[in-house]
Design a protein around this motif. Structure first.
Motif, PDB file in Angstrom:
ATOM      1  N   GLN A   1       0.840  -1.203   0.000  1.00 49.11           N
ATOM      2  CA  GLN A   1       0.000   0.000   0.000  1.00 49.11           C
ATOM      3  C   GLN A   1       0.874   1.251   0.000  1.00 49.11           C
ATOM      4  N   PHE A   2       1.939   1.231   0.823  1.00 47.02           N
ATOM      5  CA  PHE A   2       2.826   2.389   0.929  1.00 47.02           C
ATOM      6  C   PHE A   2       3.466   2.713  -0.424  1.00 47.02           C
ATOM      7  N   PHE A   3       4.076   1.725  -1.058  1.00 47.67           N
ATOM      8  CA  PHE A   3       4.770   2.000  -2.319  1.00 47.67           C
ATOM      9  C   PHE A   3       3.785   2.257  -3.465  1.00 47.67           C
ATOM     10  N   ALA A   4       2.635   1.590  -3.453  1.00 51.88           N
ATOM     11  CA  ALA A   4       1.622   1.880  -4.481  1.00 51.88           C
ATOM     12  C   ALA A   4       1.103   3.304  -4.330  1.00 51.88           C
ATOM     13  N   ALA A   5       0.848   3.734  -3.091  1.00 53.96           N
ATOM     14  CA  ALA A   5       0.360   5.102  -2.859  1.00 53.96           C
ATOM     15  C   ALA A   5       1.421   6.123  -3.249  1.00 53.96           C
ATOM     16  N   ALA A   6       2.689   5.820  -2.979  1.00 46.92           N
ATOM     17  CA  ALA A   6       3.767   6.726  -3.391  1.00 46.92           C
ATOM     18  C   ALA A   6       3.801   6.857  -4.914  1.00 46.92           C
ATOM     19  N   ALA A   7       3.544   5.752  -5.619  1.00 46.24           N
ATOM     20  CA  ALA A   7       3.497   5.813  -7.085  1.00 46.24           C
ATOM     21  C   ALA A   7       2.288   6.609  -7.562  1.00 46.24           C
ATOM     22  N   LEU A   8       1.128   6.358  -6.955  1.00 45.57           N
ATOM     23  CA  LEU A   8      -0.073   7.098  -7.349  1.00 45.57           C
ATOM     24  C   LEU A   8       0.070   8.592  -7.085  1.00 45.57           C
ATOM     25  N   ALA A   9       0.864   8.958  -6.062  1.00 47.28           N
ATOM     26  CA  ALA A   9       1.096  10.373  -5.742  1.00 47.28           C
ATOM     27  C   ALA A   9       2.186  10.987  -6.614  1.00 47.28           C
ATOM     28  N   GLY A  10       2.829  10.177  -7.437  1.00 45.51           N
ATOM     29  CA  GLY A  10       3.875  10.699  -8.321  1.00 45.51           C
ATOM     30  C   GLY A  10       5.234  10.841  -7.663  1.00 45.51           C
ATOM     31  N   ILE A  11       5.405  10.283  -6.489  1.00 41.57           N
ATOM     32  CA  ILE A  11       6.697  10.361  -5.797  1.00 41.57           C
ATOM     33  C   ILE A  11       7.684   9.401  -6.446  1.00 41.57           C
ATOM     34  N   ILE A  12       7.194   8.232  -6.830  1.00 41.43           N
ATOM     35  CA  ILE A  12       7.988   7.239  -7.545  1.00 41.43           C
ATOM     36  C   ILE A  12       7.150   6.744  -8.720  1.00 41.43           C
ATOM     37  N   THR A  13       7.788   6.013  -9.627  1.00 42.94           N
ATOM     38  CA  THR A  13       7.046   5.452 -10.757  1.00 42.94           C
ATOM     39  C   THR A  13       6.401   4.135 -10.341  1.00 42.94           C
ATOM     40  N   GLN A  14       5.497   3.659 -11.166  1.00 43.53           N
ATOM     41  CA  GLN A  14       4.872   2.366 -10.886  1.00 43.53           C
ATOM     42  C   GLN A  14       5.903   1.246 -10.934  1.00 43.53           C
ATOM     43  N   ASP A  15       6.850   1.327 -11.874  1.00 42.10           N
ATOM     44  CA  ASP A  15       7.900   0.304 -11.938  1.00 42.10           C
ATOM     45  C   ASP A  15       8.774   0.349 -10.685  1.00 42.10           C
ATOM     46  N   GLN A  16       9.065   1.549 -10.197  1.00 38.99           N
ATOM     47  CA  GLN A  16       9.858   1.667  -8.964  1.00 38.99           C
ATOM     48  C   GLN A  16       9.091   1.104  -7.774  1.00 38.99           C
ATOM     49  N   ALA A  17       7.780   1.288  -7.748  1.00 39.93           N
ATOM     50  CA  ALA A  17       6.966   0.728  -6.665  1.00 39.93           C
ATOM     51  C   ALA A  17       7.024  -0.789  -6.689  1.00 39.93           C
ATOM     52  N   LYS A  18       6.910  -1.375  -7.883  1.00 40.60           N
ATOM     53  CA  LYS A  18       6.997  -2.836  -7.989  1.00 40.60           C
ATOM     54  C   LYS A  18       8.386  -3.324  -7.581  1.00 40.60           C
ATOM     55  N   GLY A  19       9.414  -2.583  -7.997  1.00 42.64           N
ATOM     56  CA  GLY A  19      10.772  -2.960  -7.618  1.00 42.64           C
ATOM     57  C   GLY A  19      11.000  -2.881  -6.120  1.00 42.64           C
ATOM     58  N   ALA A  20      10.363  -1.920  -5.474  1.00 44.46           N
ATOM     59  CA  ALA A  20      10.519  -1.767  -4.019  1.00 44.46           C
ATOM     60  C   ALA A  20       9.998  -2.995  -3.283  1.00 44.46           C
ATOM     61  N   LEU A  21       9.018  -3.656  -3.852  1.00 41.34           N
ATOM     62  CA  LEU A  21       8.465  -4.852  -3.207  1.00 41.34           C
ATOM     63  C   LEU A  21       9.420  -6.036  -3.264  1.00 41.34           C
ATOM     64  N   THR A  22      10.390  -5.968  -4.173  1.00 38.46           N
ATOM     65  CA  THR A  22      11.385  -7.045  -4.270  1.00 38.46           C
ATOM     66  C   THR A  22      12.758  -6.599  -3.800  1.00 38.46           C
TER      67      THR A  22
END
Length: 147
Positions: free
Chosen positions: A61-82
């Motif tokens: 939720q944290f990294f997805a919300a950061a991506a939705l807010a434009g802080i990081i990209t969606q690919d960066q959010a997925k990468g953060a999970l790994t």
């Protein structure tokens, strides 16, 4: 029975059926909080209360919300999970005092729960000129994604 209103600054403050001086007669469809609208009255706009700010977000939720807010990209959010730290967070960690960097890195890399009022959240906000309201909006957006 007549209905009366005490009006202050064009807003009905109080309704009574037994007024003292200075009250005006109003119809049965007028209530406290109504606003003068020319010769009549209109209901006040609805009060929209935002949902409460959750104290915690899961990792995704944290990294997805950061991506939705434009802080990081969606690919960066997925990468953060790994385990791949998004560049904005790497840059943030680099701004911290040396003594805090390891803890921040460990929290961002391994935390499964992110707390809204953790000191590193406030430090991240400050480093990125973000307001507390913006953080609250991110936390609400993350919570709205479900579990």
């Amino acid at each position: 029975m007549m209905k009366y209103a005490l009006v202050i600054n064009d807003v009905i403050d109080t309704i009574s059926y037994d007024p003292v001086g200075g009250w005006i007669t109003v119809g049965d469809d007028v209530f406290g909080g109504f606003i003068r609208d020319g010769a009549g009255w209109k209901a006040p706009p609805p009060i929209i209360v935002p949902p409460p700010v959750p104290e915690e977000l899961s990792r995704w939720q944290f990294f997805a919300a950061a991506a939705l807010a434009g802080i990081i990209t969606q690919d960066q959010a997925k990468g953060a999970l790994t385990g791949t730290m998004p560049p904005p967070f790497v840059a943030f960690i680099a701004t911290l005092p040396q003594a805090d960097r390891f803890e921040a890195d460990m929290l961002l890399t391994g935390n499964q729960i992110f707390h809204r009022h953790h000191p590193f959240v406030q430090a991240f906000l400050n480093a990125n000129q973000m307001t507390s309201d913006q953080a609250d909006a991110i936390w609400r957006a993350g919570a709205a994604l479900g579990t």
